[in-house]
Design a protein around this motif. Structure first.
Motif, PDB file in Angstrom:
ATOM      1  N   GLU A  36      28.314  46.204  35.652  1.00 28.75           N
ATOM      2  CA  GLU A  36      29.436  46.642  36.480  1.00 28.75           C
ATOM      3  C   GLU A  36      30.708  45.993  35.935  1.00 28.75           C
ATOM      4  OE1 GLU A  36      28.725  45.602  40.520  1.00 28.75           O
ATOM      5  OE2 GLU A  36      26.727  46.502  40.584  1.00 28.75           O
ATOM      6  N   LEU A  37      31.825  46.693  36.117  1.00 27.71           N
ATOM      7  CA  LEU A  37      33.108  46.156  35.671  1.00 27.71           C
ATOM      8  C   LEU A  37      34.185  46.492  36.695  1.00 27.71           C
ATOM      9  CD1 LEU A  37      34.664  44.772  33.310  1.00 27.71           C
ATOM     10  CD2 LEU A  37      35.214  47.067  32.505  1.00 27.71           C
ATOM     11  N   GLU A  38      34.859  45.441  37.179  1.00 25.39           N
ATOM     12  CA  GLU A  38      35.995  45.617  38.085  1.00 25.39           C
ATOM     13  C   GLU A  38      37.236  45.063  37.397  1.00 25.39           C
ATOM     14  OE1 GLU A  38      35.236  43.937  41.960  1.00 25.39           O
ATOM     15  OE2 GLU A  38      33.074  44.101  41.623  1.00 25.39           O
ATOM     16  N   THR A  39      38.324  45.812  37.442  1.00 23.04           N
ATOM     17  CA  THR A  39      39.547  45.371  36.769  1.00 23.04           C
ATOM     18  C   THR A  39      40.651  45.096  37.782  1.00 23.04           C
ATOM     19  OG1 THR A  39      40.270  47.654  36.477  1.00 23.04           O
ATOM     20  CG2 THR A  39      39.022  46.652  34.676  1.00 23.04           C
ATOM     21  N   GLY A  40      41.550  44.224  37.400  1.00 26.20           N
ATOM     22  CA  GLY A  40      42.684  43.915  38.263  1.00 26.20           C
ATOM     23  C   GLY A  40      43.908  43.571  37.432  1.00 26.20           C
ATOM     24  N   TYR A  41      45.038  44.129  37.791  1.00 19.91           N
ATOM     25  CA  TYR A  41      46.276  43.870  37.067  1.00 19.91           C
ATOM     26  C   TYR A  41      47.372  43.522  38.069  1.00 19.91           C
ATOM     27  CZ  TYR A  41      43.923  46.237  33.208  1.00 19.91           C
ATOM     28  OH  TYR A  41      43.027  46.591  32.236  1.00 19.91           O
ATOM     29  N   THR A  42      47.927  42.340  37.921  1.00 16.90           N
ATOM     30  CA  THR A  42      49.086  41.945  38.720  1.00 16.90           C
ATOM     31  C   THR A  42      50.143  41.458  37.750  1.00 16.90           C
ATOM     32  OG1 THR A  42      47.623  41.280  40.530  1.00 16.90           O
ATOM     33  CG2 THR A  42      49.893  40.523  40.636  1.00 16.90           C
ATOM     34  N   HIS A  43      50.866  42.417  37.179  1.00 16.79           N
ATOM     35  CA  HIS A  43      51.891  42.109  36.185  1.00 16.79           C
ATOM     36  C   HIS A  43      51.288  41.343  35.005  1.00 16.79           C
ATOM     37  CE1 HIS A  43      54.852  43.758  38.879  1.00 16.79           C
ATOM     38  NE2 HIS A  43      54.493  42.925  39.837  1.00 16.79           N
ATOM     39  N   ALA A  44      51.573  40.053  34.873  1.00 19.96           N
ATOM     40  CA  ALA A  44      51.103  39.277  33.724  1.00 19.96           C
ATOM     41  C   ALA A  44      49.606  38.961  33.791  1.00 19.96           C
ATOM     42  CB  ALA A  44      51.891  37.971  33.616  1.00 19.96           C
ATOM     43  N   LEU A  45      49.013  39.043  34.977  1.00 22.49           N
ATOM     44  CA  LEU A  45      47.594  38.709  35.134  1.00 22.49           C
ATOM     45  C   LEU A  45      46.751  39.953  34.890  1.00 22.49           C
ATOM     46  CD1 LEU A  45      47.807  36.465  38.331  1.00 22.49           C
ATOM     47  CD2 LEU A  45      47.469  35.703  35.969  1.00 22.49           C
ATOM     48  N   LYS A  46      46.110  40.008  33.728  1.00 24.75           N
ATOM     49  CA  LYS A  46      45.243  41.119  33.362  1.00 24.75           C
ATOM     50  C   LYS A  46      43.830  40.584  33.255  1.00 24.75           C
ATOM     51  CE  LYS A  46      48.873  43.465  30.707  1.00 24.75           C
ATOM     52  NZ  LYS A  46      49.948  42.506  31.062  1.00 24.75           N
ATOM     53  N   LEU A  47      42.968  40.991  34.160  1.00 22.01           N
ATOM     54  CA  LEU A  47      41.626  40.412  34.205  1.00 22.01           C
ATOM     55  C   LEU A  47      40.582  41.454  34.558  1.00 22.01           C
ATOM     56  CD1 LEU A  47      40.988  40.000  37.517  1.00 22.01           C
ATOM     57  CD2 LEU A  47      42.720  38.231  37.182  1.00 22.01           C
ATOM     58  N   SER A  48      39.334  41.122  34.208  1.00 24.95           N
ATOM     59  CA  SER A  48      38.189  41.972  34.509  1.00 24.95           C
ATOM     60  C   SER A  48      37.058  41.093  35.023  1.00 24.95           C
ATOM     61  CB  SER A  48      37.723  42.717  33.249  1.00 24.95           C
ATOM     62  OG  SER A  48      38.751  43.514  32.713  1.00 24.95           O
ATOM     63  N   THR A  49      36.335  41.598  36.025  1.00 32.34           N
ATOM     64  CA  THR A  49      35.149  40.915  36.538  1.00 32.34           C
ATOM     65  C   THR A  49      33.920  41.654  36.028  1.00 32.34           C
ATOM     66  OG1 THR A  49      36.341  40.251  38.535  1.00 32.34           O
ATOM     67  CG2 THR A  49      33.937  40.104  38.584  1.00 32.34           C
ATOM     68  N   VAL A  50      33.112  40.972  35.219  1.00 26.97           N
ATOM     69  CA  VAL A  50      31.944  41.576  34.578  1.00 26.97           C
ATOM     70  C   VAL A  50      30.684  41.052  35.257  1.00 26.97           C
ATOM     71  CG1 VAL A  50      30.701  41.920  32.409  1.00 26.97           C
ATOM     72  CG2 VAL A  50      33.198  41.661  32.394  1.00 26.97           C
ATOM     73  N   THR A  51      29.871  41.968  35.762  1.00 31.08           N
ATOM     74  CA  THR A  51      28.567  41.627  36.337  1.00 31.08           C
ATOM     75  C   THR A  51      27.512  42.378  35.548  1.00 31.08           C
ATOM     76  OG1 THR A  51      29.586  41.440  38.528  1.00 31.08           O
ATOM     77  CG2 THR A  51      27.182  41.553  38.439  1.00 31.08           C
ATOM     78  N   THR A  52      26.592  41.666  34.909  1.00 31.52           N
ATOM     79  CA  THR A  52      25.635  42.345  34.039  1.00 31.52           C
ATOM     80  C   THR A  52      24.397  41.496  33.806  1.00 31.52           C
ATOM     81  OG1 THR A  52      25.481  43.577  31.949  1.00 31.52           O
ATOM     82  CG2 THR A  52      26.576  41.433  31.879  1.00 31.52           C
ATOM     83  N   ALA A  53      23.401  42.111  33.158  1.00 29.41           N
ATOM     84  CA  ALA A  53      22.159  41.413  32.800  1.00 29.41           C
ATOM     85  C   ALA A  53      21.493  42.162  31.661  1.00 29.41           C
ATOM     86  CB  ALA A  53      21.220  41.327  34.002  1.00 29.41           C
TER      87      ALA A  53
END
Length: 302
Positions: A36-53
């Motif tokens: 699974e991949l969730e992304t989030g962008y708040t201007h300078a903060l570019k991040l992704s939450t990776v859940t996997t196995a």
């Protein structure tokens, strides 16, 4: 190998990774794949939450050429365990740890159990203007017990929970993260512990004799002047098992050789060159690590 439905899920997940995180290749490992991949962008903060196995995600020179490499991936481990490799160095992340991965260099991520982590894109100039980033900082494990690491986790979570940050505020949060990590990284660069120097010496010895049949824990302990028990404890402190590390190192070198091997080059010869005297054992171990046979691996990377 994954079933058809699992393979479709895997391909969708990889496509999403490539869209959001940059160009990567991947292969499933033994066991049921989840991703699974969730992304989030708040201007300078570019991040992704990776859940996997049960997957190996990696970047070679080919993937790097296809994507902007002016970043460091700042990885915050939230749950489970992950193994990161870069520049022939390996680190094992546990929940609460942080690591930095240079996007301009080949790297590999292994998840053999359920893992959840946040990957934050950190602009290279922002990091390099405060730190001299050399090979020593490729895949460092910043331990969860360190106060600055704990504060960095809290700052990231607070920033993620506040979607109303302005562009200036999000940039300030990113700079604050670098400031929090700076003393930890500088301490690693300036004053590596005696234990860390000893571990690096052992790893270098393993690489030097990786092709030798005599490369066993007892021999390594004798060459480095420590007991076998101390050797096991040293690797355990780094989340590793010495025999497993040697086998995986050999398999990684075999994989590198297979990517350049000619069609008429015997697979057994490649395995033997890197310390596998039994072809059946080599083939089984290779499939367990990479999810496919050596022959299939060579065809896929031709």
């Amino acid at each position: 190998m994954a079933h058809a439905t699992d393979n479709e899920q895997f391909q969708r997940w990889l496509a999403q990774i490539n869209q959001e995180c940059g160009s990567f290749a991947a292969q499933t490992l033994n066991g049921e794949f989840t991703g699974e991949l969730e992304t989030g962008y708040t201007h300078a903060l570019k991040l992704s939450t990776v859940t996997t196995a049960n997957v190996n995600l990696y970047r070679t020179e080919r993937e790097i050429k296809d994507h902007n490499d002016a970043w460091f991936y700042t990885v915050f481990q939230l749950e489970g365990r992950a193994v990161m490799e870069q520049n022939d160095k390996q680190t094992c992340l546990e929940a609460g740890d942080i690591t930095l991965v240079d996007a301009s260099r080949p790297c590999s991520f292994y998840w053999q159990q359920r893992s959840r982590q946040i990957s934050l894109l950190l602009p290279r100039p922002l990091l390099e203007q405060q730190l001299r980033m050399g090979d020593a900082h490729c895949v460092p494990r910043l331990d969860k017990s360190l106060p600055m690491v704990q504060l960095s986790h809290r700052l990231l979570q607070e920033s993620m929970n506040n979607r109303e940050l302005s562009e200036t505020e999000s940039a300030a949060a990113l700079e604050a993260l670098v400031c929090l990590l700076r003393p930890v990284l500088q301490q690693q660069e300036v004053t590596p512990s005696r234990r860390e120097r000893q571990f690096e010496k052992v790893v270098a010895l393993i690489d030097e004799h990786i092709q030798s049949e005599s490369l066993r824990p007892e021999w390594i302990a004798g060459q480095t002047g420590m007991s076998v028990r101390s050797l096991y404890r040293m690797f355990a402190d780094n989340g590793l098992v010495v025999a497993q590390y040697i086998k995986n190192r050999r398999l990684d070198l075999c994989a590198r050789a297979l990517r350049c091997a000619a069609d008429d080059e015997k697979l057994a010869g490649i395995g033997y060159h890197w310390g596998f005297t039994d072809h059946s054992h080599f083939s089984t171990a290779f499939r367990q690590r990479f999810g496919i046979s050596p022959g299939e691996y060579r065809k896929r990377h031709r």
